[in-house]
Write an enzyme that holds these catalytic residues in place. Sequence first.
Site, PDB file in Angstrom:
ATOM      1  N   HIS A 107       0.907  -1.169   0.051  1.00 43.35           N
ATOM      2  CA  HIS A 107      -0.066  -0.015  -0.046  1.00 43.35           C
ATOM      3  C   HIS A 107       0.803   1.350  -0.023  1.00 43.35           C
ATOM      4  CE1 HIS A 107      -3.691   2.325   1.700  1.00 43.35           C
ATOM      5  NE2 HIS A 107      -2.816   3.114   1.406  1.00 43.35           N
ATOM      6  N   HIS A 121     -10.372   1.194   2.117  1.00 41.58           N
ATOM      7  CA  HIS A 121     -10.037   2.382   3.271  1.00 41.58           C
ATOM      8  C   HIS A 121     -11.357   2.241   4.074  1.00 41.58           C
ATOM      9  CE1 HIS A 121      -8.498   6.139   4.568  1.00 41.58           C
ATOM     10  NE2 HIS A 121      -9.596   6.276   5.152  1.00 41.58           N
ATOM     11  N   HIS A 131       1.318   5.459  -1.753  1.00 42.77           N
ATOM     12  CA  HIS A 131       1.162   6.722  -2.643  1.00 42.77           C
ATOM     13  C   HIS A 131       2.202   7.207  -3.359  1.00 42.77           C
ATOM     14  CE1 HIS A 131      -3.196   6.567  -0.854  1.00 42.77           C
ATOM     15  NE2 HIS A 131      -2.328   6.178   0.077  1.00 42.77           N
ATOM     16  N   HIS A 162      -4.573  -0.509   6.238  1.00 43.07           N
ATOM     17  CA  HIS A 162      -3.904   0.393   7.302  1.00 43.07           C
ATOM     18  C   HIS A 162      -4.779   0.405   8.674  1.00 43.07           C
ATOM     19  CE1 HIS A 162      -6.793   2.940   5.219  1.00 43.07           C
ATOM     20  NE2 HIS A 162      -5.647   3.429   4.157  1.00 43.07           N
ATOM     21  N   LYS A 202      -9.687  -0.497  -5.528  1.00 43.77           N
ATOM     22  CA  LYS A 202      -9.671   0.073  -4.252  1.00 43.77           C
ATOM     23  C   LYS A 202     -10.880   0.946  -3.828  1.00 43.77           C
ATOM     24  CE  LYS A 202      -7.832   1.984  -0.518  1.00 43.77           C
ATOM     25  NZ  LYS A 202      -6.833   2.856  -0.146  1.00 43.77           N
ATOM     26  N   ASP A 239       1.476   2.569   3.291  1.00 43.28           N
ATOM     27  CA  ASP A 239       0.672   3.853   3.321  1.00 43.28           C
ATOM     28  C   ASP A 239       1.373   5.205   3.283  1.00 43.28           C
ATOM     29  OD1 ASP A 239      -1.756   5.271   2.886  1.00 43.28           O
ATOM     30  OD2 ASP A 239      -2.073   5.310   4.989  1.00 43.28           O
TER      31      ASP A 239
END
Length: 355
Positions: free
Chosen positions: A17, A140, A19, A178, A103, A251
């Site tokens: 995971h 999420h 970004h 997360h 996602k 994350d």
Amino acid sequence: MDLSRDRITIRQPDDFHVHLRDGDMLKRVVRSTADIFRRAVVMPNLSPPINSLQEAFSYRERILSSLGVGVNFTPLMTAYLTDDLSPNVLEDGYREEIFTAAKLYPLNSTTNSSRGVSDLRLIDSLFETMQRIDMPLLVHGESVEPDVDVFDREKVFIERNLVPLLKRYPNLRVVLEHITTREAVQFVESSPSRLAATITPHHLHINRNAMFLGGLRSDFYCLPVVKRETHRLALRKAATSGNPRFFLGTDSAPHSRKDKETSCGCAGIFNAPYALESYIEVFDQENALDKFEAFASKNGAAFYGLPFNSGSITLVREDQVVPNTLLGETTEPMDKGLVPFHAGETLHWSLVKND
Ligand code: NCD
Ligand code: ZN
């Protein structure tokens, strides 16, 4: 795995995971991930979001072309679920190996989620397709209903949304991303094996006090927000337990200093540069170095059905001080600087890269 008191060699890990952003930010942060991890599951919450084959394909190209020569890194792309996404996009993308997973962002739950899903019932056709083709759903897990306290959002999402979803789709493979609470740990532990969870380094190291230590600390603000100490301890136990349902997902979510330090600051912690050193510190403190390789390099791959990596990396017990800011600090410190997780702290392990 090769383990002694002061040195550990494990298979090269993956980050399930991350970004990586786009444009200049992508160029600045990508190597922090790609130099350490062999593969990473790349989040699709760009603006606009990645939710077509063409966008995913060209985003992957942009990631690969920003790496430089000789970096052996595979970005695993994800599709951003929206109320109006066609199931064919997921089916084609998964079969053509452009998408590894999809996602789910509840509407307005986090950074760039204004195209997120407003009501899970609206995308039943997407869940049906994903279940049929065995495409993993990454969640999420936060309820954003106005009656829900911000610190209860994960727990309430599990009760109100995830439990019914898993009941309706008994074969859907799901990663609760997360996780931040004891309730999430217990839920994963007591669920069938098609449910797993990623755990970040920051949720293993800090509790919510960190955000208020001597003043408002935007560097420790992320979503889902860090919780009380009891939850941190439950997460540490889960991560270091050896349970194959818990695995590494940093994350890492960089935002410029300017975007963090403003009246409505962005959520996200940039932890990629010292991610492995951060995780291993926890395993060391919990006397669980023997469980580190499974968490970092095996459990996630096994859950996703990916082969284990063949390379290896070595960490040694050697102190290093994390800089206060990284990248661009000389010219425009407030705008360009990125503050890494553990800024100014001493970490007790250091990486030695093998071939
Ligand atoms: C992430 C981001 O900035 O993209 N922020 C964060 O605090 N983790 C989004 C997310 O994963 O929620
Ligand atoms: Zn994220």
